[in-house]
Scaffold this motif. Structure first.
Motif, PDB file in Angstrom:
ATOM      1  N   PRO A  49       1.122 -37.165  10.808  1.00  0.00           N
ATOM      2  CA  PRO A  49       1.070 -35.733  10.595  1.00  0.00           C
ATOM      3  C   PRO A  49      -0.191 -34.885  11.065  1.00  0.00           C
ATOM      4  CG  PRO A  49       1.716 -36.901   8.617  1.00  0.00           C
ATOM      5  CD  PRO A  49       1.245 -37.695   9.620  1.00  0.00           C
ATOM      6  N   GLU A  50      -1.153 -35.564  11.276  1.00  0.00           N
ATOM      7  CA  GLU A  50      -2.309 -34.775  11.918  1.00  0.00           C
ATOM      8  C   GLU A  50      -2.410 -34.920  13.406  1.00  0.00           C
ATOM      9  OE1 GLU A  50      -2.625 -37.386   9.413  1.00  0.00           O
ATOM     10  OE2 GLU A  50      -2.358 -35.810   7.786  1.00  0.00           O
ATOM     11  N   GLY A  51      -1.456 -35.705  13.777  1.00  0.00           N
ATOM     12  CA  GLY A  51      -1.538 -35.767  15.180  1.00  0.00           C
ATOM     13  C   GLY A  51      -2.185 -36.803  15.866  1.00  0.00           C
ATOM     14  N   GLY A  52      -2.467 -37.973  14.935  1.00  0.00           N
ATOM     15  CA  GLY A  52      -2.904 -39.161  15.341  1.00  0.00           C
ATOM     16  C   GLY A  52      -2.150 -39.899  16.152  1.00  0.00           C
ATOM     17  N   LEU A  53      -2.515 -40.939  16.943  1.00  0.00           N
ATOM     18  CA  LEU A  53      -1.402 -41.952  17.823  1.00  0.00           C
ATOM     19  C   LEU A  53      -1.933 -43.132  17.136  1.00  0.00           C
ATOM     20  CD1 LEU A  53       0.543 -41.366  20.090  1.00  0.00           C
ATOM     21  CD2 LEU A  53      -1.169 -41.961  21.616  1.00  0.00           C
ATOM     22  N   THR A  54      -1.054 -43.870  16.865  1.00  0.00           N
ATOM     23  CA  THR A  54      -1.429 -45.123  16.239  1.00  0.00           C
ATOM     24  C   THR A  54      -0.194 -46.315  16.941  1.00  0.00           C
ATOM     25  OG1 THR A  54       0.398 -44.738  14.509  1.00  0.00           O
ATOM     26  CG2 THR A  54      -2.182 -44.439  14.055  1.00  0.00           C
ATOM     27  N   PHE A  55      -0.710 -47.502  17.147  1.00  0.00           N
ATOM     28  CA  PHE A  55      -0.050 -48.535  17.771  1.00  0.00           C
ATOM     29  C   PHE A  55       0.459 -49.553  16.391  1.00  0.00           C
ATOM     30  CE2 PHE A  55      -1.935 -46.818  21.444  1.00  0.00           C
ATOM     31  CZ  PHE A  55      -0.806 -47.196  22.402  1.00  0.00           C
ATOM     32  N   GLU A  56       1.685 -49.306  16.179  1.00  0.00           N
ATOM     33  CA  GLU A  56       2.240 -50.268  15.209  1.00  0.00           C
ATOM     34  C   GLU A  56       2.996 -51.488  15.604  1.00  0.00           C
ATOM     35  OE1 GLU A  56       1.039 -49.640  12.207  1.00  0.00           O
ATOM     36  OE2 GLU A  56      -0.017 -47.726  12.686  1.00  0.00           O
ATOM     37  N   ASP A  57       3.330 -52.256  14.202  1.00  0.00           N
ATOM     38  CA  ASP A  57       4.282 -53.400  14.453  1.00  0.00           C
ATOM     39  C   ASP A  57       5.418 -52.975  15.170  1.00  0.00           C
ATOM     40  OD1 ASP A  57       2.464 -54.901  13.611  1.00  0.00           O
ATOM     41  OD2 ASP A  57       3.236 -55.784  11.821  1.00  0.00           O
ATOM     42  N   GLY A  58       6.120 -53.534  15.855  1.00  0.00           N
ATOM     43  CA  GLY A  58       7.637 -53.089  16.424  1.00  0.00           C
ATOM     44  C   GLY A  58       8.439 -52.734  15.307  1.00  0.00           C
ATOM     45  N   ILE A  59       9.592 -52.133  15.794  1.00  0.00           N
ATOM     46  CA  ILE A  59      10.687 -51.658  14.951  1.00  0.00           C
ATOM     47  C   ILE A  59      12.035 -52.236  15.445  1.00  0.00           C
ATOM     48  CG2 ILE A  59       9.671 -49.614  13.982  1.00  0.00           C
ATOM     49  CD1 ILE A  59      11.158 -47.942  15.903  1.00  0.00           C
ATOM     50  N   SER A  60      11.813 -52.815  16.651  1.00  0.00           N
ATOM     51  CA  SER A  60      13.150 -53.421  17.242  1.00  0.00           C
ATOM     52  C   SER A  60      13.351 -54.909  16.761  1.00  0.00           C
ATOM     53  CB  SER A  60      12.907 -53.558  18.848  1.00  0.00           C
ATOM     54  OG  SER A  60      13.935 -53.828  19.322  1.00  0.00           O
TER      55      SER A  60
END
Ligand SMILES: [Zn+2]
Length: 223
Positions: free
Chosen positions: A162-173
Protein backbone atom coordinates in the motif's frame (compact mmCIF):
# COMPACT_ATOMS: atom_id res chain seq x y z
CA UNK A 1 -10.13 -3.58 -12.60
CA UNK A 2 -9.19 -5.11 -9.27
CA UNK A 3 -7.72 -8.40 -8.21
CA UNK A 4 -7.19 -11.58 -10.17
CA UNK A 5 -9.48 -12.50 -13.00
CA UNK A 6 -9.28 -16.24 -13.31
CA UNK A 7 -10.59 -17.31 -16.68
CA UNK A 8 -10.05 -20.66 -18.37
CA UNK A 9 -9.57 -21.11 -22.09
CA UNK A 10 -11.92 -23.12 -24.26
CA UNK A 11 -9.17 -23.98 -26.75
CA UNK A 12 -8.31 -27.62 -27.30
CA UNK A 13 -4.65 -28.67 -27.24
CA UNK A 14 -5.39 -31.12 -30.04
CA UNK A 15 -6.12 -28.19 -32.36
CA UNK A 16 -2.88 -26.32 -31.66
CA UNK A 17 -0.73 -25.53 -34.71
CA UNK A 18 2.50 -25.21 -32.72
CA UNK A 19 3.76 -26.59 -29.40
CA UNK A 20 7.24 -26.21 -27.98
CA UNK A 21 8.81 -26.76 -24.57
CA UNK A 22 11.33 -24.04 -23.63
CA UNK A 23 13.88 -25.65 -21.30
CA UNK A 24 14.75 -23.86 -18.06
CA UNK A 25 17.16 -21.01 -18.73
CA UNK A 26 16.72 -20.99 -22.51
CA UNK A 27 15.43 -18.25 -24.84
CA UNK A 28 12.80 -18.59 -27.57
CA UNK A 29 11.77 -16.34 -30.42
CA UNK A 30 8.66 -16.66 -32.60
CA UNK A 31 6.48 -14.63 -34.96
CA UNK A 32 2.78 -14.73 -34.19
CA UNK A 33 0.34 -13.76 -36.90
CA UNK A 34 -2.58 -11.47 -36.20
CA UNK A 35 -5.52 -13.42 -34.81
CA UNK A 36 -3.45 -16.32 -33.49
CA UNK A 37 -3.87 -17.39 -29.87
CA UNK A 38 -0.77 -17.83 -27.77
CA UNK A 39 -0.58 -19.70 -24.47
CA UNK A 40 2.31 -19.97 -22.00
CA UNK A 41 1.95 -23.01 -19.77
CA UNK A 42 3.83 -23.19 -16.47
CA UNK A 43 4.83 -26.86 -16.42
CA UNK A 44 6.72 -27.03 -13.14
CA UNK A 45 5.07 -24.14 -11.29
CA UNK A 46 6.34 -20.69 -10.31
CA UNK A 47 8.59 -20.27 -13.29
CA UNK A 48 9.34 -16.67 -14.27
CA UNK A 49 8.87 -16.20 -18.01
CA UNK A 50 10.57 -12.96 -19.03
CA UNK A 51 8.87 -11.78 -22.20
CA UNK A 52 9.19 -8.98 -24.75
CA UNK A 53 6.75 -8.28 -27.60
CA UNK A 54 7.35 -6.26 -30.78
CA UNK A 55 5.34 -5.19 -33.79
CA UNK A 56 6.66 -7.81 -36.24
CA UNK A 57 6.92 -5.17 -38.98
CA UNK A 58 8.59 -2.46 -36.89
CA UNK A 59 10.69 -3.52 -33.92
CA UNK A 60 10.83 0.09 -32.67
CA UNK A 61 7.11 -0.28 -31.90
CA UNK A 62 7.35 -2.59 -28.91
CA UNK A 63 5.71 -3.56 -25.64
CA UNK A 64 5.45 -0.64 -23.24
CA UNK A 65 4.93 -1.40 -19.55
CA UNK A 66 4.10 2.24 -18.90
CA UNK A 67 1.41 2.53 -21.57
CA UNK A 68 -0.08 -0.84 -20.59
CA UNK A 69 -0.31 0.13 -16.91
CA UNK A 70 -1.76 3.54 -17.73
CA UNK A 71 -4.33 2.16 -20.18
CA UNK A 72 -5.80 -0.27 -17.64
CA UNK A 73 -4.99 1.78 -14.53
CA UNK A 74 -3.62 -1.28 -12.77
CA UNK A 75 -0.09 -2.53 -12.09
CA UNK A 76 -0.77 -6.24 -12.61
CA UNK A 77 -1.44 -8.04 -15.86
CA UNK A 78 -4.31 -10.51 -16.05
CA UNK A 79 -7.41 -11.41 -18.07
CA UNK A 80 -8.60 -8.37 -19.98
CA UNK A 81 -5.22 -6.65 -20.09
CA UNK A 82 -4.37 -5.16 -23.46
CA UNK A 83 -0.62 -5.17 -23.98
CA UNK A 84 0.09 -1.75 -25.46
CA UNK A 85 3.08 -0.78 -27.59
CA UNK A 86 5.19 2.36 -27.47
CA UNK A 87 3.30 3.44 -30.62
CA UNK A 88 -0.06 3.07 -28.86
CA UNK A 89 -1.06 -0.15 -30.64
CA UNK A 90 -2.57 -3.16 -28.90
CA UNK A 91 -0.09 -5.96 -29.51
CA UNK A 92 -2.05 -8.70 -27.74
CA UNK A 93 -5.00 -9.06 -25.37
CA UNK A 94 -4.93 -11.48 -22.44
CA UNK A 95 -8.11 -13.56 -22.73
CA UNK A 96 -7.50 -16.37 -20.28
CA UNK A 97 -5.43 -16.62 -17.12
CA UNK A 98 -5.50 -19.36 -14.50
CA UNK A 99 -2.64 -17.86 -12.47
CA UNK A 100 -4.30 -14.50 -11.88
CA UNK A 101 -1.52 -11.99 -11.84
CA UNK A 102 1.65 -11.24 -13.77
CA UNK A 103 4.39 -8.71 -13.17
CA UNK A 104 5.67 -5.99 -15.45
CA UNK A 105 7.58 -3.89 -12.88
CA UNK A 106 10.37 -6.19 -11.75
CA UNK A 107 12.41 -6.16 -14.96
CA UNK A 108 14.63 -8.90 -16.29
CA UNK A 109 17.58 -10.26 -14.37
CA UNK A 110 21.01 -9.25 -15.56
CA UNK A 111 24.51 -10.08 -14.41
CA UNK A 112 24.74 -6.58 -12.94
CA UNK A 113 21.49 -6.88 -10.97
CA UNK A 114 22.43 -10.36 -9.77
CA UNK A 115 25.59 -8.85 -8.33
CA UNK A 116 23.81 -5.93 -6.67
CA UNK A 117 20.85 -7.92 -5.38
CA UNK A 118 22.57 -11.10 -4.32
CA UNK A 119 26.36 -11.19 -4.18
CA UNK A 120 29.43 -10.12 -6.09
CA UNK A 121 30.30 -13.76 -6.83
CA UNK A 122 26.93 -14.17 -8.63
CA UNK A 123 28.20 -12.08 -11.54
CA UNK A 124 29.14 -15.03 -13.72
CA UNK A 125 25.69 -16.57 -13.43
CA UNK A 126 23.46 -16.86 -16.46
CA UNK A 127 20.80 -14.12 -16.63
CA UNK A 128 17.77 -13.20 -18.76
CA UNK A 129 19.52 -10.27 -20.39
CA UNK A 130 22.14 -12.65 -21.82
CA UNK A 131 19.41 -14.97 -23.07
CA UNK A 132 17.59 -12.10 -24.80
CA UNK A 133 20.81 -10.95 -26.46
CA UNK A 134 21.71 -14.45 -27.56
CA UNK A 135 18.26 -14.90 -29.11
CA UNK A 136 18.21 -11.61 -31.05
CA UNK A 137 21.79 -12.13 -32.23
CA UNK A 138 20.92 -15.56 -33.60
CA UNK A 139 17.63 -14.23 -34.99
CA UNK A 140 19.82 -11.91 -37.07
CA UNK A 141 17.18 -9.36 -38.06
CA UNK A 142 19.19 -6.34 -36.94
CA UNK A 143 18.05 -6.25 -33.32
CA UNK A 144 20.61 -5.28 -30.70
CA UNK A 145 21.02 -4.56 -27.00
CA UNK A 146 18.96 -1.39 -27.52
CA UNK A 147 15.91 -3.46 -28.35
CA UNK A 148 15.92 -5.16 -24.95
CA UNK A 149 13.59 -2.89 -22.98
CA UNK A 150 10.97 -3.17 -20.22
CA UNK A 151 9.55 -6.67 -20.13
CA UNK A 152 6.75 -8.77 -18.69
CA UNK A 153 7.46 -11.46 -16.11
CA UNK A 154 4.68 -13.95 -16.63
CA UNK A 155 3.86 -15.96 -13.48
CA UNK A 156 6.18 -13.84 -11.34
CA UNK A 157 4.85 -12.44 -8.10
CA UNK A 158 6.05 -8.89 -7.43
CA UNK A 159 3.39 -7.38 -5.19
CA UNK A 160 3.25 -3.67 -4.54
CA UNK A 161 2.60 -2.68 -0.92
CA UNK A 162 0.00 0.00 0.00
CA UNK A 163 2.96 2.34 0.54
CA UNK A 164 4.21 1.68 -2.97
CA UNK A 165 6.96 -0.73 -1.97
CA UNK A 166 8.03 -3.35 -4.49
CA UNK A 167 8.63 -6.84 -3.11
CA UNK A 168 9.69 -10.11 -4.76
CA UNK A 169 7.69 -12.89 -3.16
CA UNK A 170 7.17 -16.62 -3.42
CA UNK A 171 5.32 -17.54 -6.57
CA UNK A 172 1.55 -17.80 -6.83
CA UNK A 173 1.57 -20.07 -9.85
CA UNK A 174 1.69 -23.87 -9.85
CA UNK A 175 2.11 -26.69 -12.37
CA UNK A 176 -0.50 -26.46 -15.13
CA UNK A 177 -1.33 -22.78 -14.71
CA UNK A 178 -1.34 -20.77 -17.91
CA UNK A 179 -1.91 -17.40 -19.48
CA UNK A 180 -3.36 -17.05 -22.95
CA UNK A 181 -3.56 -14.08 -25.29
CA UNK A 182 -4.66 -13.21 -28.79
CA UNK A 183 -2.31 -11.41 -31.15
CA UNK A 184 -4.08 -8.25 -32.33
CA UNK A 185 -1.39 -7.66 -34.97
CA UNK A 186 1.61 -9.58 -36.29
CA UNK A 187 3.82 -9.82 -33.21
CA UNK A 188 7.36 -11.00 -32.56
CA UNK A 189 7.65 -12.79 -29.22
CA UNK A 190 10.96 -12.98 -27.38
CA UNK A 191 11.13 -15.06 -24.22
CA UNK A 192 13.86 -15.76 -21.72
CA UNK A 193 12.71 -18.66 -19.60
CA UNK A 194 14.45 -17.25 -16.54
CA UNK A 195 17.57 -19.10 -15.38
CA UNK A 196 17.57 -17.28 -12.02
CA UNK A 197 18.88 -19.35 -9.09
CA UNK A 198 18.83 -16.62 -6.43
CA UNK A 199 15.19 -15.54 -6.28
CA UNK A 200 12.39 -17.12 -4.23
CA UNK A 201 9.86 -16.35 -6.99
CA UNK A 202 10.75 -19.64 -8.69
CA UNK A 203 11.75 -21.47 -5.51
CA UNK A 204 15.40 -21.21 -6.69
CA UNK A 205 14.58 -23.83 -9.25
CA UNK A 206 14.05 -22.82 -12.91
CA UNK A 207 11.79 -25.22 -14.80
CA UNK A 208 10.60 -25.63 -18.41
CA UNK A 209 7.47 -23.98 -19.81
CA UNK A 210 5.44 -24.85 -22.88
CA UNK A 211 4.38 -22.35 -25.53
CA UNK A 212 1.34 -23.22 -27.62
CA UNK A 213 -0.18 -21.47 -30.65
CA UNK A 214 -3.64 -21.83 -32.20
CA UNK A 215 -4.74 -20.55 -35.55
CA UNK A 216 -8.38 -19.85 -34.90
CA UNK A 217 -9.28 -18.47 -38.33
CA UNK A 218 -11.72 -21.04 -39.67
CA UNK A 219 -12.20 -22.38 -36.15
CA UNK A 220 -14.95 -20.98 -33.94
CA UNK A 221 -13.23 -18.43 -31.74
CA UNK A 222 -13.18 -19.27 -28.05
CA UNK A 223 -14.23 -15.84 -26.94
ZN1 LIG B 1 15.64 -13.77 -15.24
Amino acid sequence: MSGARLVESALDLNHAVYRHVIPAGEPWIYELRRGQYFRILDLGGNQAVDTLFYNAHDYADRYSAQDTIRAQRNLYLTTGTRLISTGGNTLLTILADTCGRHDTLGGACAQESNMVRYAIEKRHMHACRNSFLKAVTEWDHGMTKRDITANINFFMNVPVTPEGGLTFEDGISEPGKYVEMRAEMDVLVLISNCPQLNNPCNAYNPTPVEVIVWDVSGMAAAT
